[in-house]
Design an enzyme around this catalytic site. Structure first.
Site, PDB file in Angstrom:
ATOM      1  N   CYS A 164       0.819  -1.229   0.000  1.00  0.00           N
ATOM      2  CA  CYS A 164       0.000   0.000   0.000  1.00  0.00           C
ATOM      3  C   CYS A 164       0.848   1.272   0.000  1.00  0.00           C
ATOM      4  O   CYS A 164       0.331   2.351  -0.287  1.00  0.00           O
ATOM      5  CB  CYS A 164      -0.938  -0.004   1.201  1.00  0.00           C
ATOM      6  SG  CYS A 164      -1.994  -1.442   1.197  1.00  0.00           S
ATOM      7  N   HIS A 196      -3.124   7.023   3.384  1.00  0.00           N
ATOM      8  CA  HIS A 196      -3.595   5.775   2.797  1.00  0.00           C
ATOM      9  C   HIS A 196      -4.996   5.487   3.337  1.00  0.00           C
ATOM     10  O   HIS A 196      -5.234   5.522   4.544  1.00  0.00           O
ATOM     11  CB  HIS A 196      -2.635   4.629   3.126  1.00  0.00           C
ATOM     12  CG  HIS A 196      -3.161   3.285   2.738  1.00  0.00           C
ATOM     13  ND1 HIS A 196      -3.773   3.069   1.518  1.00  0.00           N
ATOM     14  CD2 HIS A 196      -3.199   2.110   3.400  1.00  0.00           C
ATOM     15  CE1 HIS A 196      -4.156   1.812   1.448  1.00  0.00           C
ATOM     16  NE2 HIS A 196      -3.824   1.208   2.575  1.00  0.00           N
ATOM     17  N   ASN A 211     -10.599   0.155   0.692  1.00  0.00           N
ATOM     18  CA  ASN A 211      -9.132   0.235   0.693  1.00  0.00           C
ATOM     19  C   ASN A 211      -8.631  -0.221  -0.674  1.00  0.00           C
ATOM     20  O   ASN A 211      -8.733  -1.399  -1.010  1.00  0.00           O
ATOM     21  CB  ASN A 211      -8.600  -0.666   1.816  1.00  0.00           C
ATOM     22  CG  ASN A 211      -7.087  -0.729   1.852  1.00  0.00           C
ATOM     23  OD1 ASN A 211      -6.404  -0.284   0.922  1.00  0.00           O
ATOM     24  ND2 ASN A 211      -6.566  -1.298   2.925  1.00  0.00           N
TER      25      ASN A 211
HETATM   26  N1  ACO Z   1     -19.146  -8.222   9.959  1.00  0.00           N
HETATM   27  C1  ACO Z   1     -19.556  -8.534  11.191  1.00  0.00           C
HETATM   28  N2  ACO Z   1     -18.717  -9.003  12.148  1.00  0.00           N
HETATM   29  C2  ACO Z   1     -17.419  -9.101  11.805  1.00  0.00           C
HETATM   30  C3  ACO Z   1     -16.932  -8.787  10.532  1.00  0.00           C
HETATM   31  C4  ACO Z   1     -17.851  -8.322   9.582  1.00  0.00           C
HETATM   32  N3  ACO Z   1     -17.498  -7.988   8.325  1.00  0.00           N
HETATM   33  N4  ACO Z   1     -15.605  -9.009  10.517  1.00  0.00           N
HETATM   34  C5  ACO Z   1     -15.254  -9.446  11.737  1.00  0.00           C
HETATM   35  N5  ACO Z   1     -16.355  -9.515  12.525  1.00  0.00           N
HETATM   36  C6  ACO Z   1     -16.452  -9.924  13.906  1.00  0.00           C
HETATM   37  C7  ACO Z   1     -15.299 -10.821  14.329  1.00  0.00           C
HETATM   38  O1  ACO Z   1     -15.555 -12.163  13.992  1.00  0.00           O
HETATM   39  C8  ACO Z   1     -15.270 -10.586  15.823  1.00  0.00           C
HETATM   40  O2  ACO Z   1     -16.301 -11.376  16.398  1.00  0.00           O
HETATM   41  P1  ACO Z   1     -16.048 -12.072  17.830  1.00  0.00           P
HETATM   42  O3  ACO Z   1     -15.837 -10.937  18.781  1.00  0.00           O
HETATM   43  O4  ACO Z   1     -17.317 -12.818  18.036  1.00  0.00           O
HETATM   44  O5  ACO Z   1     -14.837 -12.921  17.656  1.00  0.00           O
HETATM   45  C9  ACO Z   1     -15.696  -9.125  15.963  1.00  0.00           C
HETATM   46  O6  ACO Z   1     -16.320  -8.770  14.735  1.00  0.00           O
HETATM   47  C10 ACO Z   1     -14.540  -8.172  16.204  1.00  0.00           C
HETATM   48  O7  ACO Z   1     -13.540  -8.454  15.237  1.00  0.00           O
HETATM   49  P2  ACO Z   1     -12.180  -7.698  15.294  1.00  0.00           P
HETATM   50  O8  ACO Z   1     -11.275  -8.250  14.242  1.00  0.00           O
HETATM   51  O9  ACO Z   1     -11.685  -7.656  16.702  1.00  0.00           O
HETATM   52  O10 ACO Z   1     -12.648  -6.228  14.862  1.00  0.00           O
HETATM   53  P3  ACO Z   1     -11.845  -4.888  14.928  1.00  0.00           P
HETATM   54  O11 ACO Z   1     -12.579  -3.930  15.737  1.00  0.00           O
HETATM   55  O12 ACO Z   1     -10.373  -5.088  15.200  1.00  0.00           O
HETATM   56  O13 ACO Z   1     -11.966  -4.394  13.416  1.00  0.00           O
HETATM   57  C11 ACO Z   1     -10.720  -4.277  11.366  1.00  0.00           C
HETATM   58  C12 ACO Z   1     -11.406  -5.173  12.372  1.00  0.00           C
HETATM   59  C13 ACO Z   1     -11.747  -3.357  10.740  1.00  0.00           C
HETATM   60  C14 ACO Z   1     -10.067  -5.129  10.282  1.00  0.00           C
HETATM   61  C15 ACO Z   1      -9.665  -3.453  12.089  1.00  0.00           C
HETATM   62  O14 ACO Z   1      -8.847  -4.258  12.898  1.00  0.00           O
HETATM   63  C16 ACO Z   1      -8.786  -2.678  11.137  1.00  0.00           C
HETATM   64  O15 ACO Z   1      -9.248  -1.795  10.435  1.00  0.00           O
HETATM   65  N6  ACO Z   1      -7.484  -2.945  11.125  1.00  0.00           N
HETATM   66  C17 ACO Z   1      -6.580  -2.281  10.197  1.00  0.00           C
HETATM   67  C18 ACO Z   1      -6.718  -2.913   8.881  1.00  0.00           C
HETATM   68  C19 ACO Z   1      -5.989  -2.148   7.844  1.00  0.00           C
HETATM   69  O16 ACO Z   1      -5.779  -0.973   7.940  1.00  0.00           O
HETATM   70  N7  ACO Z   1      -5.625  -2.853   6.821  1.00  0.00           N
HETATM   71  C20 ACO Z   1      -5.028  -2.326   5.707  1.00  0.00           C
HETATM   72  C21 ACO Z   1      -3.588  -2.017   5.888  1.00  0.00           C
HETATM   73  S1  ACO Z   1      -2.536  -2.750   4.786  1.00  0.00           S
HETATM   74  C22 ACO Z   1      -3.333  -2.740   3.397  1.00  0.00           C
HETATM   75  O17 ACO Z   1      -3.906  -1.750   3.038  1.00  0.00           O
HETATM   76  C23 ACO Z   1      -3.358  -4.016   2.607  1.00  0.00           C
END
Ligand code: ACO
Length: 317
Positions: free
Chosen positions: A108, A242, A272
């Site tokens: 990215c 980003h 993204n």
């Molecule tokens: N819909 C509903 N529930 C979901 C979904 C979804 N799409 N996805 C995950 N969940 C659930 C999980 O299963 C989990 O359930 P559980 O508590 O029963 O186990 C719950 O939601 C919480 O999941 P987390 O992974 O803890 O959610 P979090 O608040 O951390 O959010 C996210 C996840 C959005 C991916 C976040 O961590 C994030 O944005 N991280 C950065 C990602 C990023 O920036 N990536 C790109 C960088 S590199 C690149 O661009 C390739």
């Protein structure tokens, strides 16, 4: 170098959160509150090279040039249907340019790495007008049954043309080898001699780890660049970050004690789009008249590697 033209291309297919609810155990509310995304553009019938070509031609036209004036093409790309030749070679033929071409994979952060390389090439006198392109289809790297990942991404292509000038105030690139938090592995063709175990697997991401690393590394890069240039956070008109997640952008704005109006976004509409996210947003700002000559913008990205890239640009158009 200075930026003299911008262009972008989006796939036609718009996929809303409600459409994802149709086949995934997810909800518009979960996606919006965790990421800020309400819809994304996805490749369906297009090929990535078509989007890359469209964005490139628009940037070249905006620069007041023709493809014959381009003497180098650098394309940031993680995956496309071709392993070889490079996407830049395909685009060169499609736009009718004759210059040397190279692809880079900085995940990215790739667009910032490509801009930095373009600056070096211009400084050395080896090129006059360089097409810097980022074209990405991250939606083809994820498992579409994995609700935690497939809801995050979108596809697209953004491009700029750069030439000699005083537009680049400073840049900073960092890499920390870190495979455990974000990777995508594909098995290569078998041979009669392969004895090691190999596998293919869709993208893996430890979201929480990436979130923390992204906020810390982007904030650090921004501070280093501002200090080095003798600028205050408020001297920057726009922070073009980003576009991975609205909460990451808000956390950085908060840390800089700046209002969100300094942080334009497209993540809510595009998802993204990997290294294409910054040039897509830059073109949107430029074409909507939001950038004036003399404005300072700071671009900052992070991605698999773990790579980071940031730069401060003075808008000279
Ligand atoms: N819909 C509903 N529930 C979901 C979904 C979804 N799409 N996805 C995950 N969940 C659930 C999980 O299963 C989990 O359930 P559980 O508590 O029963 O186990 C719950 O939601 C919480 O999941 P987390 O992974 O803890 O959610 P979090 O608040 O951390 O959010 C996210 C996840 C959005 C991916 C976040 O961590 C994030 O944005 N991280 C950065 C990602 C990023 O920036 N990536 C790109 C960088 S590199 C690149 O661009 C390739």
């Amino acid at each position: 170098m200075k930026i003299i033209g911008t262009g972008r291309a989006h796939p036609a297919k718009v996929v809303t959160n409600a459409m994802l609810e149709g086949f995934l155990d997810t909800s518009d509310e979960w996606i919006r509150t965790r990421t800020g995304i309400t819809e994304r553009r996805l490749i369906s019938s297009e090929r990535l090279e078509d989007l890359a070509t469209e964005a490139s031609l628009k940037a070249i036209e905006d620069a007041g040039l023709t493809p014959a004036d381009i003497d180098y093409i650098i394309c940031s790309n993680v995956v496309n249907e071709y392993i070889t030749p490079a996407l830049s070679c395909i685009v060169q033929g499609a736009i009718g340019a004759k210059c040397a071409c190279i692809d880079i994979n900085g995940a990215c952060s790739g667009f910032i790495y490509a801009l930095d390389m373009a600056d070096d090439r211009i400084r050395s006198g080896k090129a006059r007008n360089i097409l810097v392109l980022a074209a990405e289809e991250p939606t083809r790297m994820v498992d579409w049954e994995d609700r935690a990942l497939c809801v995050l991404f979108g596809d697209g292509a953004g491009a700029v043309v750069v030439s000699g000038g005083d537009g680049l105030i400073g840049s900073r690139l960092t890499t920390q080898s870190k495979l455990d938090c974000l990777h995508y592995v594909r098995r290569l063709e078998p041979t009669p001699y392969i004895t090691k175990e190999e596998y293919s697997a869709p993208m893996y991401m430890n979201g929480k780890e990436v979130f923390k690393t992204a906020v810390l590394s982007s904030s650090r890069d921004i501070k280093v660049l501002l200090d080095k240039a003798g600028l205050k956070p408020s001297d920057i008109k726009y922070y073009i970050l980003h576009q991975a997640n609205m909460r990451i952008i808000e956390a950085i704005a908060n840390w800089l004690k700046l209002d969100l109006e300094h942080f334009p976004t497209n993540v809510e509409r595009c998802g993204n789009t990997s290294s294409a996210s910054i040039p897509l947003l830059l073109d949107e700002l430029a074409r909507s008249g939001k950038l004036q000559k003399g404005d300072k913008i700071l671009m900052s990205a992070f991605g698999a590697g773990f790579t980071t890239g940031a730069c401060i640009i003075e808008w000279t158009k």
